[in-house]
Design an enzyme around this catalytic site. Sequence first.
Site, PDB file in Angstrom:
ATOM      1  N   ASP A 211       0.823  -1.215   0.000  1.00 54.95           N
ATOM      2  CA  ASP A 211       0.000   0.000   0.000  1.00 54.95           C
ATOM      3  C   ASP A 211       0.857   1.265   0.000  1.00 54.95           C
ATOM      4  O   ASP A 211       2.030   1.239   0.357  1.00 54.95           O
ATOM      5  CB  ASP A 211      -0.920   0.014   1.220  1.00 54.95           C
ATOM      6  CG  ASP A 211      -0.146   0.135   2.525  1.00 54.95           C
ATOM      7  OD1 ASP A 211       0.862  -0.571   2.668  1.00 54.95           O
ATOM      8  OD2 ASP A 211      -0.545   0.932   3.390  1.00 54.95           O
ATOM      9  N   GLU A 212       0.232   2.368  -0.383  1.00 57.68           N
ATOM     10  CA  GLU A 212       0.787   3.722  -0.259  1.00 57.68           C
ATOM     11  C   GLU A 212       2.243   3.823  -0.727  1.00 57.68           C
ATOM     12  O   GLU A 212       3.108   4.353  -0.035  1.00 57.68           O
ATOM     13  CB  GLU A 212       0.658   4.205   1.190  1.00 57.68           C
ATOM     14  CG  GLU A 212      -0.788   4.338   1.652  1.00 57.68           C
ATOM     15  CD  GLU A 212      -0.901   4.886   3.056  1.00 57.68           C
ATOM     16  OE1 GLU A 212      -1.804   5.688   3.301  1.00 57.68           O
ATOM     17  OE2 GLU A 212      -0.084   4.496   3.914  1.00 57.68           O
ATOM     18  N   VAL A 213       2.495   3.328  -1.920  1.00 57.57           N
ATOM     19  CA  VAL A 213       3.850   3.388  -2.475  1.00 57.57           C
ATOM     20  C   VAL A 213       4.093   4.768  -3.094  1.00 57.57           C
ATOM     21  O   VAL A 213       3.236   5.309  -3.799  1.00 57.57           O
ATOM     22  CB  VAL A 213       4.048   2.282  -3.537  1.00 57.57           C
ATOM     23  CG1 VAL A 213       5.433   2.379  -4.169  1.00 57.57           C
ATOM     24  CG2 VAL A 213       3.848   0.913  -2.905  1.00 57.57           C
TER      25      VAL A 213
END
EC number: 3.2.1.52
Length: 531
Positions: free
Chosen positions: A328-330
């Site tokens: 997530d949230e790269v």
Amino acid sequence: MEVLPGLLRLLAALVVAERWARDTSGAESLGLWPLPFAVDISPRSLHLSPNNFFFGHSPTSKAGSSCEILQEAFRRYYDFIFGFYKWHQGSYQLCFGTELQQLQVHVESECDTFPSISSNESYVLHVKGPEALLRANTVWGALRGLETFSQLIYQDSYGTFTVNESEIIDFPRFPHRGILIDTGRHFLSVKTIFKTLDAMAFNKFNVLHWHIVDDQSFPYQSINFGVLSSKGSYSLSHVYTPNDVRMVIEYARIRGIRVMPEFDTPGHSRSWGKGQKDLLTPCYRKQVLSGTFGPINPILNTTYNFLSKFFKEISTVFPDEFIHIGGDEVDFDCWASNSEILQFMQEKGFSQISLNSNLCTVFKISNMISAMKKRPIVWQEAFDGRDKFMPGTVVQVWKIEDYKWEQSLITKAGFPVILSAPWYLDLISYGQDWKNYYEVEPQDFPGSDKERKRVLGGEACLWGEYVDATNLTPRLWPRASAVGERLWSHKDVRDIHDAYSRLTIHRCRMVRRGIAAEPLFTGYCNHEHRM
């Protein structure tokens, strides 16, 4: 869920009579939580004496006195029932009448070692003097039944320990009922984690999702890569040693709770880079090195050599069949700024360079996990609607926007789902927000019955940006209890007024047992005058 043999007729009778989970008059006054599937509480009462009551094994039980899990549970629950009043000078009397002297526990299978996603947690409780009987297919079901039995016992106006004759049939609606704790943003002591596991058992949760590291710190002390924590932790005292990890896993195990580790990749990994050279992607600004680093570098063979060895260690340290690998949230901007990554992705024919870099990395790591005979779990960003993951990969839905549609897409593609989006307990508000968590329906999304059955359950998440040991427990409880009942009890258990009455009592019970659960509203706990 398989129900105990020989009890199907009784269960059918309860269903036909619509007594299951709906006649809650007795359950409300006792504060049973989460509400069992079928409850029949008689007005006829039995008395218990702390000096003359004991837990025992049925002569025909396959999990007998050698079962450490049950022996430990007997000691715990005896203390939960009687111990508080002993240590706080409470008075108790034994009045005339029928005395309940023993709870016999009968388990159909031998004493298991570790719980799993497929563990049978059903139980049947028959309370009638002078001996009560708890029957379960497994020790994990017996643990859930012991918790319910402890909730049936109260002190009458004379101070006598009392229990009403009861018949209870119970099993969980979902097999995955989790709490997420975050030790990457704030270190939580082992003692604090133990307290969380205690409260989880009181609410019949069965998964501790341990988000153990993050950008800010790497407190996990690796056996093979010790430099990760020595350079990536907040300090050398803010680490979980191999012995600490073993203690957490064992403490959870004897309470029927699985410990599922999460090591988020390729993002949320800045702390990894302090101890592992060349792991992170160098970021550029106008084609000049900026001096900052982004996600894990997806194009180097050394990246995957390291990750393979690291996750091999994790697969042996944590016995659970699932490993959460994040996704997530790269920070795509860093990847997009790096000419080597751009060239590599163009050679691969990827048009959406940043997105495909993430998918490529997560796909490789998930294949590693599968090769280790484990099942990967990923956050929803790693899912793009394609069936590229290994079969059995689980997707955890966390974004509140259109989460029902997201569930629909994932289950339609054939993947199991864990729901967290409506249960982010770190997002606090004034008032009784537990009601919002309670009213969620995990299977309320467009799809077929087959697709809805791919919902494994859910998790209440308490992220750690603003949470440490000083406020973790009261922020979790009893708000997480609302999630616990939604994941355990029948889908028709939705009466918010009944839930408030029961949860108020249950919250006081948790406080009595040493859990600093915050109040739901104005009022008091009956035990307070004894303290």
